[in-house]
Scaffold this motif. Sequence first.
Motif, PDB file in Angstrom:
ATOM      1  N   ASP A 245       0.824  -1.213   0.000  1.00  0.00           N
ATOM      2  CA  ASP A 245       0.000   0.000   0.000  1.00  0.00           C
ATOM      3  C   ASP A 245       0.856   1.260   0.000  1.00  0.00           C
ATOM      4  OD1 ASP A 245      -2.523   1.256   0.013  1.00  0.00           O
ATOM      5  OD2 ASP A 245      -2.487   1.481   2.193  1.00  0.00           O
ATOM      6  N   ALA A 246       2.044   1.187   0.587  1.00  0.00           N
ATOM      7  CA  ALA A 246       2.932   2.349   0.680  1.00  0.00           C
ATOM      8  C   ALA A 246       4.015   2.349  -0.391  1.00  0.00           C
ATOM      9  CB  ALA A 246       3.594   2.391   2.060  1.00  0.00           C
ATOM     10  N   ALA A 247       3.966   1.408  -1.317  1.00  0.00           N
ATOM     11  CA  ALA A 247       5.038   1.267  -2.304  1.00  0.00           C
ATOM     12  C   ALA A 247       5.246   2.549  -3.102  1.00  0.00           C
ATOM     13  CB  ALA A 247       4.717   0.123  -3.251  1.00  0.00           C
ATOM     14  N   PRO A 248       6.492   2.976  -3.298  1.00  0.00           N
ATOM     15  CA  PRO A 248       6.761   4.178  -4.094  1.00  0.00           C
ATOM     16  C   PRO A 248       6.261   4.078  -5.526  1.00  0.00           C
ATOM     17  CG  PRO A 248       8.681   3.607  -2.777  1.00  0.00           C
ATOM     18  CD  PRO A 248       7.715   2.465  -2.663  1.00  0.00           C
ATOM     19  N   ILE A 249       6.311   2.862  -6.104  1.00  0.00           N
ATOM     20  CA  ILE A 249       5.805   2.644  -7.457  1.00  0.00           C
ATOM     21  C   ILE A 249       4.944   1.385  -7.467  1.00  0.00           C
ATOM     22  CG2 ILE A 249       6.381   2.206  -9.873  1.00  0.00           C
ATOM     23  CD1 ILE A 249       9.013   3.613  -9.480  1.00  0.00           C
ATOM     24  N   ARG A 250       3.715   1.532  -7.967  1.00  0.00           N
ATOM     25  CA  ARG A 250       2.811   0.400  -8.168  1.00  0.00           C
ATOM     26  C   ARG A 250       2.233   0.517  -9.569  1.00  0.00           C
ATOM     27  NH1 ARG A 250      -1.542   0.436  -3.471  1.00  0.00           N
ATOM     28  NH2 ARG A 250      -2.306  -1.348  -4.696  1.00  0.00           N
ATOM     29  N   GLY A 251       2.161  -0.590 -10.284  1.00  0.00           N
ATOM     30  CA  GLY A 251       1.622  -0.471 -11.626  1.00  0.00           C
ATOM     31  C   GLY A 251       1.377  -1.792 -12.302  1.00  0.00           C
ATOM     32  N   VAL A 252       0.865  -1.684 -13.516  1.00  0.00           N
ATOM     33  CA  VAL A 252       0.602  -2.857 -14.337  1.00  0.00           C
ATOM     34  C   VAL A 252       1.018  -2.548 -15.770  1.00  0.00           C
ATOM     35  CG1 VAL A 252      -1.322  -3.684 -12.936  1.00  0.00           C
ATOM     36  CG2 VAL A 252      -1.760  -2.085 -14.809  1.00  0.00           C
ATOM     37  N   HIS A 253       1.225  -3.607 -16.553  1.00  0.00           N
ATOM     38  CA  HIS A 253       1.482  -3.428 -17.978  1.00  0.00           C
ATOM     39  C   HIS A 253       0.723  -4.498 -18.756  1.00  0.00           C
ATOM     40  CE1 HIS A 253       4.736  -6.356 -16.922  1.00  0.00           C
ATOM     41  NE2 HIS A 253       4.364  -6.893 -18.077  1.00  0.00           N
ATOM     42  N   SER A 254       0.440  -4.204 -20.015  1.00  0.00           N
ATOM     43  CA  SER A 254      -0.263  -5.160 -20.864  1.00  0.00           C
ATOM     44  C   SER A 254       0.667  -5.630 -21.972  1.00  0.00           C
ATOM     45  CB  SER A 254      -1.516  -4.522 -21.479  1.00  0.00           C
ATOM     46  OG  SER A 254      -1.169  -3.414 -22.285  1.00  0.00           O
ATOM     47  N   GLY A 255       0.548  -6.906 -22.301  1.00  0.00           N
ATOM     48  CA  GLY A 255       1.427  -7.482 -23.298  1.00  0.00           C
ATOM     49  C   GLY A 255       2.798  -7.763 -22.723  1.00  0.00           C
ATOM     50  N   GLY A 256       3.693  -8.216 -23.563  1.00  0.00           N
ATOM     51  CA  GLY A 256       5.056  -8.484 -23.113  1.00  0.00           C
ATOM     52  C   GLY A 256       5.151  -9.748 -22.288  1.00  0.00           C
ATOM     53  N   GLY A 257       6.334  -9.963 -21.737  1.00  0.00           N
ATOM     54  CA  GLY A 257       6.566 -11.168 -20.960  1.00  0.00           C
ATOM     55  C   GLY A 257       7.368 -10.874 -19.713  1.00  0.00           C
ATOM     56  N   GLU A 258       8.627 -11.291 -19.703  1.00  0.00           N
ATOM     57  CA  GLU A 258       9.476 -11.140 -18.522  1.00  0.00           C
ATOM     58  C   GLU A 258       9.801  -9.676 -18.250  1.00  0.00           C
ATOM     59  OE1 GLU A 258      13.833 -12.669 -16.845  1.00  0.00           O
ATOM     60  OE2 GLU A 258      13.043 -13.392 -18.751  1.00  0.00           O
ATOM     61  N   GLU A 259       9.777  -9.314 -16.962  1.00  0.00           N
ATOM     62  CA  GLU A 259      10.113  -7.960 -16.538  1.00  0.00           C
ATOM     63  C   GLU A 259      11.350  -8.011 -15.645  1.00  0.00           C
ATOM     64  OE1 GLU A 259       7.139  -4.927 -14.879  1.00  0.00           O
ATOM     65  OE2 GLU A 259       8.185  -5.625 -13.076  1.00  0.00           O
ATOM     66  N   GLN A 260      12.350  -7.193 -15.967  1.00  0.00           N
ATOM     67  CA  GLN A 260      13.546  -7.067 -15.132  1.00  0.00           C
ATOM     68  C   GLN A 260      13.575  -5.674 -14.519  1.00  0.00           C
ATOM     69  OE1 GLN A 260      16.898  -8.022 -17.695  1.00  0.00           O
ATOM     70  NE2 GLN A 260      16.779 -10.184 -17.158  1.00  0.00           N
ATOM     71  N   LEU A 261      13.983  -5.612 -13.272  1.00  0.00           N
ATOM     72  CA  LEU A 261      13.963  -4.349 -12.538  1.00  0.00           C
ATOM     73  C   LEU A 261      15.341  -4.032 -11.978  1.00  0.00           C
ATOM     74  CD1 LEU A 261      12.389  -1.991 -11.179  1.00  0.00           C
ATOM     75  CD2 LEU A 261      11.913  -3.570  -9.287  1.00  0.00           C
ATOM     76  N   ASP A 262      15.811  -2.816 -12.224  1.00  0.00           N
ATOM     77  CA  ASP A 262      17.068  -2.331 -11.650  1.00  0.00           C
ATOM     78  C   ASP A 262      16.784  -1.016 -10.922  1.00  0.00           C
ATOM     79  OD1 ASP A 262      18.902  -4.310 -12.656  1.00  0.00           O
ATOM     80  OD2 ASP A 262      18.609  -3.417 -14.637  1.00  0.00           O
ATOM     81  N   VAL A 263      17.213  -0.942  -9.670  1.00  0.00           N
ATOM     82  CA  VAL A 263      16.971   0.250  -8.856  1.00  0.00           C
ATOM     83  C   VAL A 263      18.295   0.779  -8.326  1.00  0.00           C
ATOM     84  CG1 VAL A 263      15.819   1.199  -6.827  1.00  0.00           C
ATOM     85  CG2 VAL A 263      14.695  -0.596  -8.165  1.00  0.00           C
ATOM     86  N   SER A 264      18.473   2.073  -8.422  1.00  0.00           N
ATOM     87  CA  SER A 264      19.665   2.735  -7.878  1.00  0.00           C
ATOM     88  C   SER A 264      19.226   3.950  -7.073  1.00  0.00           C
ATOM     89  CB  SER A 264      20.590   3.187  -9.014  1.00  0.00           C
ATOM     90  OG  SER A 264      21.643   3.986  -8.513  1.00  0.00           O
ATOM     91  N   VAL A 265      19.645   4.025  -5.815  1.00  0.00           N
ATOM     92  CA  VAL A 265      19.302   5.148  -4.949  1.00  0.00           C
ATOM     93  C   VAL A 265      20.557   5.680  -4.281  1.00  0.00           C
ATOM     94  CG1 VAL A 265      17.884   5.979  -3.036  1.00  0.00           C
ATOM     95  CG2 VAL A 265      17.062   4.094  -4.460  1.00  0.00           C
ATOM     96  N   VAL A 266      20.773   6.983  -4.408  1.00  0.00           N
ATOM     97  CA  VAL A 266      21.908   7.632  -3.752  1.00  0.00           C
ATOM     98  C   VAL A 266      21.379   8.811  -2.947  1.00  0.00           C
ATOM     99  CG1 VAL A 266      24.080   8.852  -4.056  1.00  0.00           C
ATOM    100  CG2 VAL A 266      23.499   6.960  -5.594  1.00  0.00           C
ATOM    101  N   VAL A 267      21.714   8.839  -1.664  1.00  0.00           N
ATOM    102  CA  VAL A 267      21.360   9.973  -0.801  1.00  0.00           C
ATOM    103  C   VAL A 267      22.648  10.565  -0.256  1.00  0.00           C
ATOM    104  CG1 VAL A 267      20.121  10.719   1.268  1.00  0.00           C
ATOM    105  CG2 VAL A 267      19.170   8.898  -0.148  1.00  0.00           C
ATOM    106  N   LYS A 268      22.810  11.873  -0.470  1.00  0.00           N
ATOM    107  CA  LYS A 268      24.015  12.555  -0.035  1.00  0.00           C
ATOM    108  C   LYS A 268      23.685  13.777   0.815  1.00  0.00           C
ATOM    109  CE  LYS A 268      26.788  11.305  -4.120  1.00  0.00           C
ATOM    110  NZ  LYS A 268      27.603  11.845  -5.243  1.00  0.00           N
ATOM    111  N   GLN A 269      24.621  14.122   1.663  1.00  0.00           N
ATOM    112  CA  GLN A 269      24.489  15.392   2.399  1.00  0.00           C
ATOM    113  C   GLN A 269      25.096  16.494   1.543  1.00  0.00           C
ATOM    114  OE1 GLN A 269      26.397  15.475   6.232  1.00  0.00           O
ATOM    115  NE2 GLN A 269      25.508  17.447   6.791  1.00  0.00           N
ATOM    116  N   SER A 270      24.387  17.603   1.408  1.00  0.00           N
ATOM    117  CA  SER A 270      24.859  18.705   0.587  1.00  0.00           C
ATOM    118  C   SER A 270      25.053  19.942   1.444  1.00  0.00           C
ATOM    119  CB  SER A 270      23.886  19.016  -0.551  1.00  0.00           C
ATOM    120  OG  SER A 270      22.651  19.455  -0.030  1.00  0.00           O
ATOM    121  N   GLN A 271      25.869  20.851   0.940  1.00  0.00           N
ATOM    122  CA  GLN A 271      26.131  22.095   1.643  1.00  0.00           C
ATOM    123  C   GLN A 271      25.099  23.141   1.265  1.00  0.00           C
ATOM    124  OE1 GLN A 271      28.507  22.201   3.995  1.00  0.00           O
ATOM    125  NE2 GLN A 271      28.821  20.045   3.506  1.00  0.00           N
ATOM    126  N   GLN A 272      25.017  24.190   2.046  1.00  0.00           N
ATOM    127  CA  GLN A 272      24.084  25.287   1.783  1.00  0.00           C
ATOM    128  C   GLN A 272      24.348  25.870   0.409  1.00  0.00           C
ATOM    129  OE1 GLN A 272      21.683  26.304   3.867  1.00  0.00           O
ATOM    130  NE2 GLN A 272      20.941  27.823   2.404  1.00  0.00           N
TER     131      GLN A 272
END
Length: 272
Positions: A245-272
């Motif tokens: 219910d809280a997922a950042p991305i939820r969805g569906v697709h029509s047609g096609g077959g196998e789905e591959q998922l790659d996720v990259s997240v980078v969080v950095k501290q930045s200066q003013q």
Amino acid sequence: MRLTVSHSTCYRYDPAVRYVTQSLKLTASRFAGQRVLNWQISAEGCTISAPFVDGYGDTVYTLTASGPLESLEVLVTGTVRTQDQAGVLKDHKEKAAPQVFLRATAATKADEAIAELALKVKAANSEVSPLELAHALANAVSDAIAYAPGSTHAHTSAAEALAAGQGVCQDHSQVLISAARSLCIPARYVSGYLFADADGVPHEAAHAWAELYIQGLGWVGFDCANRCCPTEYYIRLGSGLDARDAAPIRGVHSGGGEEQLDVSVVVKQSQQ
């Protein structure tokens, strides 16, 4: 603390799909401990609708794309300024009553073991305040489930995770939610990002925790995986009854077959 986020979610389809629609809960929350300085969501070749705010107070976009599509990439970039509020969610505008989050889902339904854990904690803390009881419950979940990446999957239920005695942040959160609800404490799942853990050690940036509703105080976050409440290291995105219910991305697709998922997240501290 000023934090920047770069989050890429890339889908690859084989064969190509005809149509994709997704619900995006990828916008940083606005509340006393988190000020959004800038935030962008993009996906080349896709249409992203104007946002709406759901009953939980979360900003939601709808993405659509027509194919044939062999790949789709959703990009999020943004900057927020955070402050440590001791885990308390102050000045967050939402319409849903706390009692909404007493409802169990398939992923958070309490079995006998979860109910027993909750009752045991309550019996040992019969004279404490509701906030202290919530902390005791979170500590008990941390003790019961060892952090073990790869030991569970996206569809593992709270009952299954507790029985296994190991899991990741999703499992810690859903077990705490299940245990709290069994004691009639409203509880919900929160998705977001984490710059570092409580000791400042770098952490996998995509993260999740739970919020419990404490009378007289409001929603309070508990991160059982790191044995702490959310601090200025955390960026809150959205909430829900469970991880799905809280997922950042939820969805569906029509047609096609196998789905591959790659996720990259980078969080950095930045200066003013």
